[in-house]
Design a protein around this motif. Structure first.
Motif, PDB file in Angstrom:
ATOM      1  N   GLU A 179       0.828  -1.198   0.000  1.00 45.41           N
ATOM      2  CA  GLU A 179       0.000   0.000   0.000  1.00 45.41           C
ATOM      3  C   GLU A 179       0.873   1.263   0.000  1.00 45.41           C
ATOM      4  O   GLU A 179       0.602   2.211  -0.742  1.00 45.41           O
ATOM      5  N   ALA A 180       1.913   1.270   0.809  1.00 50.44           N
ATOM      6  CA  ALA A 180       2.825   2.416   0.853  1.00 50.44           C
ATOM      7  C   ALA A 180       3.540   2.580  -0.478  1.00 50.44           C
ATOM      8  O   ALA A 180       3.697   3.710  -0.966  1.00 50.44           O
ATOM      9  N   LEU A 181       3.961   1.475  -1.082  1.00 53.06           N
ATOM     10  CA  LEU A 181       4.637   1.549  -2.373  1.00 53.06           C
ATOM     11  C   LEU A 181       3.697   2.095  -3.438  1.00 53.06           C
ATOM     12  O   LEU A 181       4.077   2.973  -4.218  1.00 53.06           O
ATOM     13  N   ALA A 182       2.476   1.601  -3.486  1.00 60.29           N
ATOM     14  CA  ALA A 182       1.507   2.094  -4.476  1.00 60.29           C
ATOM     15  C   ALA A 182       1.250   3.586  -4.277  1.00 60.29           C
ATOM     16  O   ALA A 182       1.184   4.351  -5.251  1.00 60.29           O
ATOM     17  N   ALA A 183       1.118   4.025  -3.038  1.00 64.10           N
ATOM     18  CA  ALA A 183       0.882   5.439  -2.753  1.00 64.10           C
ATOM     19  C   ALA A 183       2.110   6.279  -3.110  1.00 64.10           C
ATOM     20  O   ALA A 183       1.977   7.404  -3.611  1.00 64.10           O
ATOM     21  N   ALA A 184       3.296   5.747  -2.866  1.00 64.35           N
ATOM     22  CA  ALA A 184       4.524   6.468  -3.221  1.00 64.35           C
ATOM     23  C   ALA A 184       4.659   6.588  -4.738  1.00 64.35           C
ATOM     24  O   ALA A 184       5.047   7.639  -5.253  1.00 64.35           O
ATOM     25  N   GLN A 185       4.332   5.519  -5.461  1.00 63.52           N
ATOM     26  CA  GLN A 185       4.374   5.582  -6.929  1.00 63.52           C
ATOM     27  C   GLN A 185       3.356   6.598  -7.445  1.00 63.52           C
ATOM     28  O   GLN A 185       3.632   7.348  -8.385  1.00 63.52           O
ATOM     29  N   ALA A 186       2.174   6.648  -6.821  1.00 67.03           N
ATOM     30  CA  ALA A 186       1.160   7.628  -7.222  1.00 67.03           C
ATOM     31  C   ALA A 186       1.644   9.054  -6.952  1.00 67.03           C
ATOM     32  O   ALA A 186       1.424   9.953  -7.762  1.00 67.03           O
ATOM     33  N   ALA A 187       2.307   9.252  -5.820  1.00 63.43           N
ATOM     34  CA  ALA A 187       2.852  10.579  -5.507  1.00 63.43           C
ATOM     35  C   ALA A 187       3.936  10.950  -6.514  1.00 63.43           C
ATOM     36  O   ALA A 187       3.996  12.098  -6.979  1.00 63.43           O
ATOM     37  N   LEU A 188       4.758   9.986  -6.884  1.00 59.79           N
ATOM     38  CA  LEU A 188       5.788  10.245  -7.895  1.00 59.79           C
ATOM     39  C   LEU A 188       5.136  10.620  -9.224  1.00 59.79           C
ATOM     40  O   LEU A 188       5.549  11.588  -9.875  1.00 59.79           O
ATOM     41  N   ALA A 189       4.122   9.885  -9.639  1.00 58.83           N
ATOM     42  CA  ALA A 189       3.427  10.193 -10.886  1.00 58.83           C
ATOM     43  C   ALA A 189       2.815  11.596 -10.838  1.00 58.83           C
ATOM     44  O   ALA A 189       2.870  12.344 -11.824  1.00 58.83           O
ATOM     45  N   ALA A 241      12.055  19.002  -6.731  1.00 58.83           N
ATOM     46  CA  ALA A 241      12.705  18.457  -5.533  1.00 58.83           C
ATOM     47  C   ALA A 241      11.867  17.331  -4.927  1.00 58.83           C
ATOM     48  O   ALA A 241      12.408  16.293  -4.527  1.00 58.83           O
ATOM     49  N   ARG A 242      10.547  17.508  -4.857  1.00 57.70           N
ATOM     50  CA  ARG A 242       9.673  16.453  -4.341  1.00 57.70           C
ATOM     51  C   ARG A 242       9.698  15.231  -5.257  1.00 57.70           C
ATOM     52  O   ARG A 242       9.664  14.097  -4.793  1.00 57.70           O
ATOM     53  N   ARG A 243       9.741  15.459  -6.553  1.00 60.26           N
ATOM     54  CA  ARG A 243       9.837  14.337  -7.499  1.00 60.26           C
ATOM     55  C   ARG A 243      11.097  13.526  -7.221  1.00 60.26           C
ATOM     56  O   ARG A 243      11.056  12.299  -7.125  1.00 60.26           O
ATOM     57  N   ASP A 244      12.212  14.212  -7.056  1.00 60.80           N
ATOM     58  CA  ASP A 244      13.476  13.519  -6.790  1.00 60.80           C
ATOM     59  C   ASP A 244      13.421  12.769  -5.460  1.00 60.80           C
ATOM     60  O   ASP A 244      13.922  11.645  -5.354  1.00 60.80           O
ATOM     61  N   ALA A 245      12.777  13.361  -4.461  1.00 55.08           N
ATOM     62  CA  ALA A 245      12.633  12.688  -3.162  1.00 55.08           C
ATOM     63  C   ALA A 245      11.749  11.452  -3.294  1.00 55.08           C
ATOM     64  O   ALA A 245      12.020  10.417  -2.677  1.00 55.08           O
ATOM     65  N   MET A 246      10.700  11.538  -4.114  1.00 58.13           N
ATOM     66  CA  MET A 246       9.821  10.380  -4.298  1.00 58.13           C
ATOM     67  C   MET A 246      10.521   9.276  -5.090  1.00 58.13           C
ATOM     68  O   MET A 246      10.279   8.093  -4.842  1.00 58.13           O
ATOM     69  N   ILE A 247      11.396   9.628  -5.992  1.00 50.32           N
ATOM     70  CA  ILE A 247      12.195   8.607  -6.697  1.00 50.32           C
ATOM     71  C   ILE A 247      13.024   7.835  -5.677  1.00 50.32           C
ATOM     72  O   ILE A 247      13.055   6.598  -5.687  1.00 50.32           O
ATOM     73  N   ARG A 248      13.666   8.554  -4.762  1.00 48.48           N
ATOM     74  CA  ARG A 248      14.454   7.889  -3.722  1.00 48.48           C
ATOM     75  C   ARG A 248      13.567   7.048  -2.810  1.00 48.48           C
ATOM     76  O   ARG A 248      13.922   5.930  -2.437  1.00 48.48           O
ATOM     77  N   ALA A 249      12.397   7.568  -2.456  1.00 50.50           N
ATOM     78  CA  ALA A 249      11.485   6.841  -1.564  1.00 50.50           C
ATOM     79  C   ALA A 249      11.019   5.537  -2.198  1.00 50.50           C
ATOM     80  O   ALA A 249      10.975   4.494  -1.529  1.00 50.50           O
ATOM     81  N   VAL A 250      10.674   5.569  -3.472  1.00 54.05           N
ATOM     82  CA  VAL A 250      10.236   4.351  -4.161  1.00 54.05           C
ATOM     83  C   VAL A 250      11.374   3.341  -4.191  1.00 54.05           C
ATOM     84  O   VAL A 250      11.167   2.149  -3.929  1.00 54.05           O
ATOM     85  N   ARG A 251      12.575   3.808  -4.474  1.00 56.21           N
ATOM     86  CA  ARG A 251      13.735   2.898  -4.460  1.00 56.21           C
ATOM     87  C   ARG A 251      13.954   2.322  -3.063  1.00 56.21           C
ATOM     88  O   ARG A 251      14.251   1.137  -2.916  1.00 56.21           O
ATOM     89  N   ASP A 252      13.806   3.163  -2.050  1.00 57.09           N
ATOM     90  CA  ASP A 252      13.959   2.693  -0.670  1.00 57.09           C
ATOM     91  C   ASP A 252      12.919   1.642  -0.305  1.00 57.09           C
ATOM     92  O   ASP A 252      13.160   0.802   0.554  1.00 57.09           O
ATOM     93  N   LEU A 253      11.769   1.693  -0.965  1.00 57.68           N
ATOM     94  CA  LEU A 253      10.725   0.694  -0.738  1.00 57.68           C
ATOM     95  C   LEU A 253      10.943  -0.564  -1.584  1.00 57.68           C
ATOM     96  O   LEU A 253      10.129  -1.480  -1.558  1.00 57.68           O
ATOM     97  N   GLY A 254      12.049  -0.592  -2.334  1.00 56.28           N
ATOM     98  CA  GLY A 254      12.431  -1.784  -3.073  1.00 56.28           C
ATOM     99  C   GLY A 254      11.870  -1.904  -4.470  1.00 56.28           C
ATOM    100  O   GLY A 254      11.828  -3.002  -5.034  1.00 56.28           O
ATOM    101  N   ALA A 255      11.468  -0.807  -5.070  1.00 57.94           N
ATOM    102  CA  ALA A 255      10.870  -0.868  -6.404  1.00 57.94           C
ATOM    103  C   ALA A 255      11.567   0.094  -7.358  1.00 57.94           C
ATOM    104  O   ALA A 255      12.324   0.975  -6.939  1.00 57.94           O
TER     105      ALA A 255
END
Length: 160
Positions: A8-18, A51-65
């Motif tokens: 759920e967190a990964l899906a929400a993080a990907q949505a935030a990145l999008a 900047a938020r986009r770049d942070a979300m890229i890192r967050a998604v990677r940190d979540l293993g995706a």
């Protein structure tokens, strides 16, 4: 349960990145059409979303995706022929970004949840600045009204 929460967190993080990809694109349009008095505000919002986009890229990677890539182009929610429409687009972008960060706040834990809450707050403040009005719970009440095609709240829709 933990695995479900992670998904759920990964899906929400990907949505935030999008949503951030779409906002960066949208602010390119806003910046090209907004009047001189609001040009600095548009540039600051553009930089904040990058900047938020770049942070979300890192967050998604940190979540293993693998982070979702930006689309080559996005369909805007309405025509933007002038400065007034550019201001309306900026407010719409911020409301849509706030909606996905509200989802991420609900789904995430720890530091990611804190970052999502900060991003939600920043988007809500920018939405008020652009629109001149606010809602009691940014990202929630207007969620149904701001979803795009297919129920996507992320901003302009990718062009096929």
């Amino acid at each position: 349960m933990r695995r479900s929460r992670s998904r759920e967190a990964l899906a929400a993080a990907q949505a935030a990145l999008a949503a951030e990809h779409a906002a960066v694109y949208g602010y390119g349009v806003v910046g090209g059409r907004v009047d001189d008095a609001r040009e600095t505000e548009a540039r600051e919002a553009y930089d904040a979303h990058r900047a938020r986009r770049d942070a979300m890229i890192r967050a998604v990677r940190d979540l293993g995706a693998e982070p979702g890539a930006a689309a080559a182009a996005y369909a805007l929610p309405f025509p933007v022929p002038d400065a007034n429409a550019a201001v309306r687009l900026a407010a719409e972008l911020e409301n849509r970004v706030a909606a996905v960060y509200a989802d991420l706040v609900r789904a995430a834990t720890g530091g990611l949840r804190g970052e999502a809450a900060a991003a939600l707050r920043e988007a809500a403040v920018r939405a008020v600045r652009w629109s001149g009005g606010s809602v009691a719970f940014p990202g929630l009440a207007e969620r149904a009204a701001s979803t795009g095609p297919g129920g996507s709240p992320g901003g302009p829709s990718p062009r096929a």
